[in-house]
Design an enzyme around this catalytic site. Structure first.
Site, PDB file in Angstrom:
ATOM      1  N   PHE A 293      17.257  13.997  28.083  1.00  0.00           N
ATOM      2  CA  PHE A 293      18.130  15.083  28.539  1.00  0.00           C
ATOM      3  C   PHE A 293      17.538  15.658  29.820  1.00  0.00           C
ATOM      4  O   PHE A 293      16.430  16.180  29.818  1.00  0.00           O
ATOM      5  CB  PHE A 293      18.275  16.196  27.490  1.00  0.00           C
TER       6      PHE A 293
ATOM      7  N   ASP B 137       9.682  15.270  33.504  1.00  0.00           N
ATOM      8  CA  ASP B 137      10.559  16.405  33.236  1.00  0.00           C
ATOM      9  C   ASP B 137       9.866  17.252  32.174  1.00  0.00           C
ATOM     10  O   ASP B 137       9.894  16.925  30.989  1.00  0.00           O
ATOM     11  CB  ASP B 137      11.932  15.905  32.761  1.00  0.00           C
TER      12      ASP B 137
ATOM     13  N   LYS C 286      12.988  26.620  32.412  1.00  0.00           N
ATOM     14  CA  LYS C 286      12.920  27.318  31.128  1.00  0.00           C
ATOM     15  C   LYS C 286      11.765  28.351  31.088  1.00  0.00           C
ATOM     16  O   LYS C 286      11.910  29.424  31.644  1.00  0.00           O
ATOM     17  CB  LYS C 286      12.851  26.316  29.971  1.00  0.00           C
TER      18      LYS C 286
HETATM   19  C1  LIG Z   1      17.062  22.343  29.511  1.00  0.00           C
HETATM   20  C2  LIG Z   1      16.597  21.066  30.106  1.00  0.00           C
HETATM   21  C3  LIG Z   1      17.086  20.610  31.342  1.00  0.00           C
HETATM   22  C4  LIG Z   1      18.187  21.319  32.089  1.00  0.00           C
HETATM   23  O1  LIG Z   1      17.855  22.637  32.431  1.00  0.00           O
HETATM   24  P1  LIG Z   1      19.029  23.671  32.841  1.00  0.00           P
HETATM   25  O2  LIG Z   1      18.274  24.913  33.211  1.00  0.00           O
HETATM   26  O3  LIG Z   1      19.899  23.840  31.639  1.00  0.00           O
HETATM   27  O4  LIG Z   1      19.758  23.073  33.976  1.00  0.00           O
HETATM   28  C5  LIG Z   1      16.556  19.443  31.851  1.00  0.00           C
HETATM   29  N1  LIG Z   1      15.594  18.776  31.205  1.00  0.00           N
HETATM   30  C6  LIG Z   1      15.089  19.175  30.022  1.00  0.00           C
HETATM   31  C7  LIG Z   1      14.000  18.403  29.368  1.00  0.00           C
HETATM   32  C8  LIG Z   1      15.587  20.330  29.423  1.00  0.00           C
HETATM   33  O5  LIG Z   1      15.118  20.727  28.242  1.00  0.00           O
END
Ligand SMILES: *Cc1c(COP(=O)(O)O)cnc(C)c1O
Length: 405
Positions: free
Chosen positions: A141, A226, A255
């Site tokens: 994701f 990520d 986050k």
């Molecule tokens: C939440 C998340 C995203 C996307 O972040 P947004 O602030 O919602 O755009 C991308 N990668 C990972 C691993 C995430 O948990």
């Protein structure tokens, strides 16, 4: 056609907020530490923490004070001017990580977009413009923009939004031979979450991350991590990859870095970022003074004395308690997984029903892929909060089992 409210029964009206979330019917009024309170004053133990965002819990005094002070001085200037808070946060993060430089964003998806663009630019800047593809991993994701849904590669996120942005090739998570086999003359690099969050709290092994690092070095590829969900202290290190003893060339963070204020960052080595010169990328809001005031305050606490040791200690305590809980309810739980304060329980029963039942008990949880409930408590929780969560999970498991009987 616009809703004609007078002629339609209310249930057929499109709601004013686009219904892209199956939201819980819980209107949150206020938060304090690891607790949320609804409009009637009912208290919930929050093991969602805004999806790993509220790392210091709700309304942490240091963050409230930083935001209030900044709100009286300056809100926004754009990136046409120097923003001292950005320089401070960037200097601090370069001291603490592999990175030499970074770009601030408002969200995770934007941080990944910057990482993707930087990977392509790195290759073209080094006279390899044909290398634009990234190898990504199943159940990933990376966000909801057109490029990041293509990078995530999940059918449910892509369906109806075609054509899919080109340049992403996906292989099984953890399969180093498949990752190597997927390298073509057009490959620019790898993009991976060291611990998959949405995908079901699935941690890459240190060997796998080290293997990707070696492949990247061997083939002049960039390694992008990520760490939007698993970073900022959640595993007990500032960033999850530190456990594996490898560093990326580029890393996306968001986050927890803002503790609840929208903030992200794309960190990179000088070499990886060399092509990102004036005019190549931008953001109106990214890293604005309000976001920087909060981001600096968050980092001061998370990188402060003893904080990560606390996460390790409380994370181990939670992990052991979850393993024990899963063993006590073998008909409900298939396993307990995760690291630090990013934990999951794989269910043998219906996931949405379990989450609703837990909420009924006063515990907030999030769903993830692989039929896993995610536990992402604020990093400031104490043993008493873990004990409370385990008691509520135990009651939830009993209620779910009684329902099934
Ligand atoms: C939440 C998340 C995203 C996307 O972040 P947004 O602030 O919602 O755009 C991308 N990668 C990972 C691993 C995430 O948990």
């Amino acid at each position: 056609m616009k809703n004609s409210r007078a002629d339609l029964p209310s249930e057929s009206l499109t709601p004013p907020v686009l219904p892209t979330y199956a939201r819980a019917d819980l209107a949150v009024a206020r938060g304090e530490g690891p607790y949320l309170f609804d409009e009637s004053g009912r208290r919930y133990l929050d093991f969602v923490a805004g999806v790993a965002v509220n790392c210091l819990g709700h309304c942490h005094p240091a963050l409230v004070s930083a935001l209030e002070t900044q709100a009286r001085a300056l809100w926004h200037t754009s990136n046409l001017f120097r923003i001292p808070g950005q320089e401070k946060l960037a200097e601090r993060l370069t001291e603490l990580t592999f990175a030499d430089t970074m770009f601030f964003t408002n969200s995770g998806a934007e941080a990944i977009e910057c990482a993707i663009k930087m990977a392509r630019k790195f290759q073209s800047h080094n006279n390899r413009p044909e290398r634009f593809r990234l190898i990504t991993f199943e159940a990933a994701f990376h966000g909801r923009t057109l490029a990041t849904i293509a990078a995530s590669g999940q059918e449910k996120m892509l369906k109806g939004f075609g054509p899919k942005v080109d340049g992403f090739d996906q292989v099984a998570f953890g399969d180093l031979a498949a990752a190597e086999a997927a390298i073509t003359p057009e490959t620019a690099g790898f993009l991976i979450e060291p611990v998959q969050g949405e995908g079901g709290i699935r941690a890459a092994t240190p060997e796998f991350l080290r293997g990707l690092r070696a492949l990247a070095d061997q083939h002049n590829l960039v390694l992008i991590f990520d760490e939007i969900q698993c970073g900022m202290g959640r595993t007990g290190k500032l960033f999850a990859h530190e456990w594996a003893g490898v560093t990326p060339d580029i890393m996306a963070v968001a986050k927890g870095i803002g503790g609840g204020f929208p903030l992200g960052a794309c960190l990179a080595t000088a070499e990886a970022a060399a092509g990102m010169t004036a005019g190549t990328h931008g953001s109106t809001y990214g890293g604005n003074p309000l976001a920087m005031a909060v981001g600096n305050a968050v980092l001061e606490v998370v990188a402060g004395p003893g904080f990560l040791d606390h996460v390790v200690e409380i994370g181990d305590y939670l992990g052991a308690a979850l393993t024990d809980l899963a063993a006590r309810h073998p008909d409900i739980f298939a396993d307990a997984r995760g690291q630090g304060l990013i934990r999951g329980l794989k269910l043998k029963t219906d996931l949405p029903a379990f989450i609703v039942a837990a909420r009924g008990q006063g515990l907030l949880l999030a769903a993830a892929g692989d039929n896993v409930v995610r536990l992402l408590p604020p990093l400031i929780i104490e043993r008493a909060h873990v004990d409370e969560a385990i008691a509520l999970l135990d009651a939830t498991a009993k209620a779910v089992a009684a329902e099934a009987a």
